[in-house]
Design a protein around this motif. Structure first.
Motif, short mmCIF file in Angstrom:
data_model
loop_
_atom_site.label_atom_id
_atom_site.label_comp_id
_atom_site.label_asym_id
_atom_site.label_seq_id
_atom_site.Cartn_x
_atom_site.Cartn_y
_atom_site.Cartn_z
N MET A 414 0.84 -1.20 0.00
CA MET A 414 0.00 0.00 0.00
C MET A 414 0.87 1.25 0.00
O MET A 414 0.57 2.24 -0.66
CB MET A 414 -0.93 0.03 1.23
N GLY A 415 1.97 1.18 0.72
CA GLY A 415 2.89 2.32 0.77
C GLY A 415 3.53 2.58 -0.58
O GLY A 415 3.79 3.73 -0.95
N VAL A 416 3.80 1.51 -1.33
CA VAL A 416 4.36 1.67 -2.68
C VAL A 416 3.39 2.44 -3.57
O VAL A 416 3.77 3.36 -4.29
CB VAL A 416 4.67 0.29 -3.30
N GLN A 417 2.11 2.07 -3.50
CA GLN A 417 1.10 2.74 -4.33
C GLN A 417 0.96 4.21 -3.94
O GLN A 417 0.89 5.08 -4.80
CB GLN A 417 -0.25 2.03 -4.19
N VAL A 418 0.94 4.48 -2.64
CA VAL A 418 0.83 5.86 -2.17
C VAL A 418 2.07 6.66 -2.57
O VAL A 418 1.97 7.82 -3.01
CB VAL A 418 0.63 5.90 -0.65
N GLY A 419 3.26 6.05 -2.44
CA GLY A 419 4.49 6.75 -2.80
C GLY A 419 4.52 7.14 -4.27
O GLY A 419 4.98 8.23 -4.63
N GLN A 420 4.01 6.25 -5.13
CA GLN A 420 3.98 6.54 -6.56
C GLN A 420 3.11 7.77 -6.84
O GLN A 420 3.45 8.61 -7.67
CB GLN A 420 3.43 5.34 -7.32
N VAL A 421 2.00 7.89 -6.11
CA VAL A 421 1.09 9.02 -6.31
C VAL A 421 1.70 10.32 -5.78
O VAL A 421 1.57 11.38 -6.40
CB VAL A 421 -0.25 8.74 -5.61
N MET A 422 2.39 10.27 -4.65
CA MET A 422 2.95 11.48 -4.05
C MET A 422 3.92 12.18 -4.99
O MET A 422 3.92 13.41 -5.10
CB MET A 422 3.64 11.13 -2.74
N GLY A 423 4.76 11.40 -5.68
CA GLY A 423 5.67 12.02 -6.63
C GLY A 423 4.95 12.70 -7.77
O GLY A 423 5.39 13.76 -8.27
N SER A 424 3.84 12.13 -8.21
CA SER A 424 3.07 12.70 -9.30
C SER A 424 2.47 14.05 -8.90
O SER A 424 2.33 14.95 -9.74
CB SER A 424 1.95 11.74 -9.72
N VAL A 425 2.10 14.18 -7.63
CA VAL A 425 1.54 15.44 -7.15
C VAL A 425 2.54 16.58 -7.35
O VAL A 425 2.21 17.64 -7.90
CB VAL A 425 1.14 15.33 -5.67
N LEU A 426 3.77 16.37 -6.92
CA LEU A 426 4.79 17.41 -7.00
C LEU A 426 5.09 17.80 -8.45
O LEU A 426 5.13 18.98 -8.80
CB LEU A 426 6.07 16.94 -6.31
N PHE A 427 5.30 16.79 -9.30
CA PHE A 427 5.68 17.10 -10.67
C PHE A 427 4.50 17.57 -11.51
O PHE A 427 4.68 18.33 -12.47
CB PHE A 427 6.38 15.89 -11.30
N GLY A 428 3.29 17.13 -11.18
CA GLY A 428 2.11 17.64 -11.88
C GLY A 428 1.91 19.11 -11.62
O GLY A 428 1.69 19.90 -12.55
N LEU A 429 1.98 19.51 -10.36
CA LEU A 429 1.82 20.92 -10.01
C LEU A 429 2.95 21.76 -10.59
O LEU A 429 2.73 22.86 -11.11
CB LEU A 429 1.78 21.08 -8.48
N GLY A 430 4.18 21.23 -10.52
CA GLY A 430 5.31 21.97 -11.06
C GLY A 430 5.21 22.17 -12.56
O GLY A 430 5.51 23.25 -13.09
N ALA A 431 4.77 21.12 -13.29
CA ALA A 431 4.65 21.21 -14.75
C ALA A 431 3.58 22.22 -15.15
O ALA A 431 3.78 23.01 -16.08
CB ALA A 431 4.34 19.83 -15.33
N VAL A 432 2.44 22.21 -14.45
CA VAL A 432 1.38 23.16 -14.79
C VAL A 432 1.82 24.59 -14.51
O VAL A 432 1.56 25.50 -15.30
CB VAL A 432 0.10 22.83 -14.00
N GLY A 433 2.50 24.79 -13.38
CA GLY A 433 3.01 26.13 -13.08
C GLY A 433 3.95 26.63 -14.17
O GLY A 433 3.88 27.78 -14.60
N MET A 434 4.83 25.75 -14.64
CA MET A 434 5.77 26.12 -15.70
C MET A 434 5.03 26.37 -17.02
O MET A 434 5.39 27.25 -17.78
CB MET A 434 6.81 25.02 -15.88
N ALA A 435 3.97 25.58 -17.28
CA ALA A 435 3.20 25.76 -18.51
C ALA A 435 2.55 27.14 -18.55
O ALA A 435 2.57 27.82 -19.59
CB ALA A 435 2.14 24.67 -18.64
N PHE A 436 1.96 27.57 -17.44
CA PHE A 436 1.36 28.90 -17.40
C PHE A 436 2.43 29.98 -17.55
O PHE A 436 2.20 31.02 -18.18
CB PHE A 436 0.59 29.10 -16.09
N ASN A 437 3.61 29.75 -17.00
CA ASN A 437 4.70 30.70 -17.15
C ASN A 437 5.13 30.81 -18.61
O ASN A 437 5.39 31.91 -19.12
CB ASN A 437 5.89 30.27 -16.29
N VAL A 438 5.17 29.67 -19.31
CA VAL A 438 5.52 29.66 -20.73
C VAL A 438 4.50 30.46 -21.53
O VAL A 438 4.86 31.27 -22.40
CB VAL A 438 5.61 28.21 -21.27
#
Length: 497
Positions: A414-438
């Protein structure tokens, strides 16, 4: 006689942005869902055999197959983009030469990868954490399917050629024909003939062979393939490789992250791998609309950027993100209420059932951020910042996966599944922020005749889904062609009057 202007009607530069996005993504989602539903049925047939080793074996073979498919996707993107440019410039003979030359290289490279995978099947699977019957069954699948990897590479390459010439519907029909034959053969080979995973491999081969044969036939109908000329192969390969290599690197990120997750799940037994494999088959069907957005918003953004309508580019980005959140919310509600049905359908018990419940109850919400990443990647690729797409994809697959999953292993599968999602949260938000900046920093750059755009490079899912996602890009070309034809007909009518 004056040469007709190359400027064409831009269908997405007027009207409702939200409508354009919904129509484009909806069309692609239908095709995606059809293909992924076949994969899901494949898993269902295997699950009815009540052998966790077979279900786990599917997970292991998928992890290996994603690497193979990522290379094929990248080469097909490069082939389609390069030949499309020549066709757009009116150089059909050069497009045919490039396609014929690169087909030789594509066949040689995928043959090397396919046979190499088959020869090293056991070491590769062992490195992923497979053992016992699961390793044996997965290796058997790879022995059958991997050597004929050139079949799917050929099918994908021909599909890209058909899209480059504007035959998007024909390309879609070829792909769906492969999905149909697989849907028919799966129950016969897996259940009726009792061939189990070997039957699934044979069904996959039949499907890919049909796609390859139909693809070659259709490509030749359009004059896109001929006998290759040896002296041009090197130069033509360089032309395609200029686009294909970055595309391959981008698409390799997703399977690399998936391999690490599979390895982590394998340390907790076959039931954990089976649970992950089940979720991996549910996700593409449940989020077909989200995945289709990747290819759908590219033409809308690029047309409006070329017209200097930067505000509409930003509006497209906002509309896509709204649709991602709405789709995930709706899917979350459906799977939350229907999780018991899902578990019964796939005969899941123990850890497998627990992982499915965790996904349906909580971690499914993480696909909001994965969808954000997909949308941002499409924006980067179509607005002239493809390196950002590569960096964010690899960032999510490495820094956004390895440390989080490693920490998660301390808390079980269960921790493996949660860990996989946590990384996606950080990079998803970061990518969208950069997209709006572009988007904010875009200058007004009206497109000239010399403009040479490159199609967006969508994240890898599977060979079939890649072909369908890219079909959306060709709706733009078809709209353009129709607009030019209408303009020419009007001109002729005026001259007659």
């Amino acid at each position: 006689m004056r040469r007709p202007t190359s400027r064409r009607h831009a269908a997405f530069c007027q009207g409702s942005i939200m409508r354009h996005v919904v129509v484009m993504a909806g069309t692609g989602a239908i095709g995606l869902m059809a293909v992924f539903m076949v994969d899901l049925l494949n898993l269902f047939y295997i699950s009815t055999l009540h052998n966790p080793a077979l279900t786990a074996a599917i997970g292991f073979t998928a992890a290996v197959g994603f690497i193979q498919i990522a290379v094929s996707i990248g080469m097909s993107i490069g082939l389609g983009a390069t030949t499309g440019r020549q066709i757009g410039a009116g150089h059909h003979d050069i497009a045919q030469r490039i396609a014929s030359s690169f087909s030789v290289v594509m066949l040689a490279l995928t043959s090397l990868i396919g046979f190499g995978t088959a020869l090293l099947a056991h070491p590769i699977l062992h490195a992923l954490g497979a053992h016992g019957e699961a390793e044996h069954q997965a290796a058997l699948y790879l022995y059958i399917a991997s050597p004929l990897l050139p079949l799917i590479a050929t099918g994908m390459g021909c599909s890209s050629l058909l899209r480059a010439v504007g035959a998007a519907q024909q390309s879609m029909n070829v792909t769906l024909a492969g999905a149909l034959i697989s849907a028919v053969l799966d129950p016969i080979l897996i259940l009726w003939m009792n061939l189990e995973l070997e039957g699934a491999a044979l069904s996959t081969l039949a499907s890919r062979a049909l796609v390859a044969v139909l693809g070659i036939y259709c490509a030749r109908q359009h004059g896109l393939l001929a006998r290759p000329v040896a002296r041009f192969i090197r130069a033509d390969t360089y032309s395609v490789g200029h686009i294909a290599v970055p595309a391959i690197l981008t698409n390799l990120a997703t399977p690399v992250g998936g391999i690490f997750v599979t390895h982590a799940m394998a340390s907790f037994g076959l039931a954990a791998v089976a649970g992950q494999a089940t979720i991996d088959r549910i996700v593409p069907v449940a989020f077909a609309f989200v995945f289709a957005l990747t290819g759908s918003i590219g033409p809308i953004m690029s047309q409006n950027l070329g017209a200097g309508q930067v505000a509409r580019v930003q509006e497209t980005l906002v509309a896509a993100l709204k649709l991602v959140m709405g789709c995930v919310a709706l899917t979350w509600a459906v799977l939350f209420l229907g999780q018991d049905i899902v578990i019964r359908v796939f005969s899941a018990t123990g850890t497998t059932a627990d992982l499915i419940r965790l996904f349906c109850n909580w971690t499914i919400g993480g696909y909001v951020f994965i969808g954000m990443l997909f949308v941002a990647n499409s924006a980067f690729n179509n607005l002239g910042y493809p390196l950002y797409s590569t960096l964010f994809n690899w960032g999510r697959a490495t820094l956004g996966t390895i440390p989080f999953v490693w920490i998660g292993t301390r808390f079980g599968p269960m921790g493996v599944q949660v860990g996989q999602v946590m990384g996606s949260v950080l990079f998803g938000l970061g990518a969208v922020g950069m997209a709006f900046n572009v988007v904010r920093t875009l200058g007004v750059r009206p497109a000239g005749p010399e403009s040479d755009s490159i199609p967006s490079l969508p994240p890898a899912q599977s060979a079939e889904s890649a072909m369908i996602e890219l079909d959306d890009l060709d709706n733009e070309a078809q709209e353009f062609d129709q607009g030019e034809e209408d303009a020419q007909n009007t001109a002729l009518s005026d001259n007659r009057n």
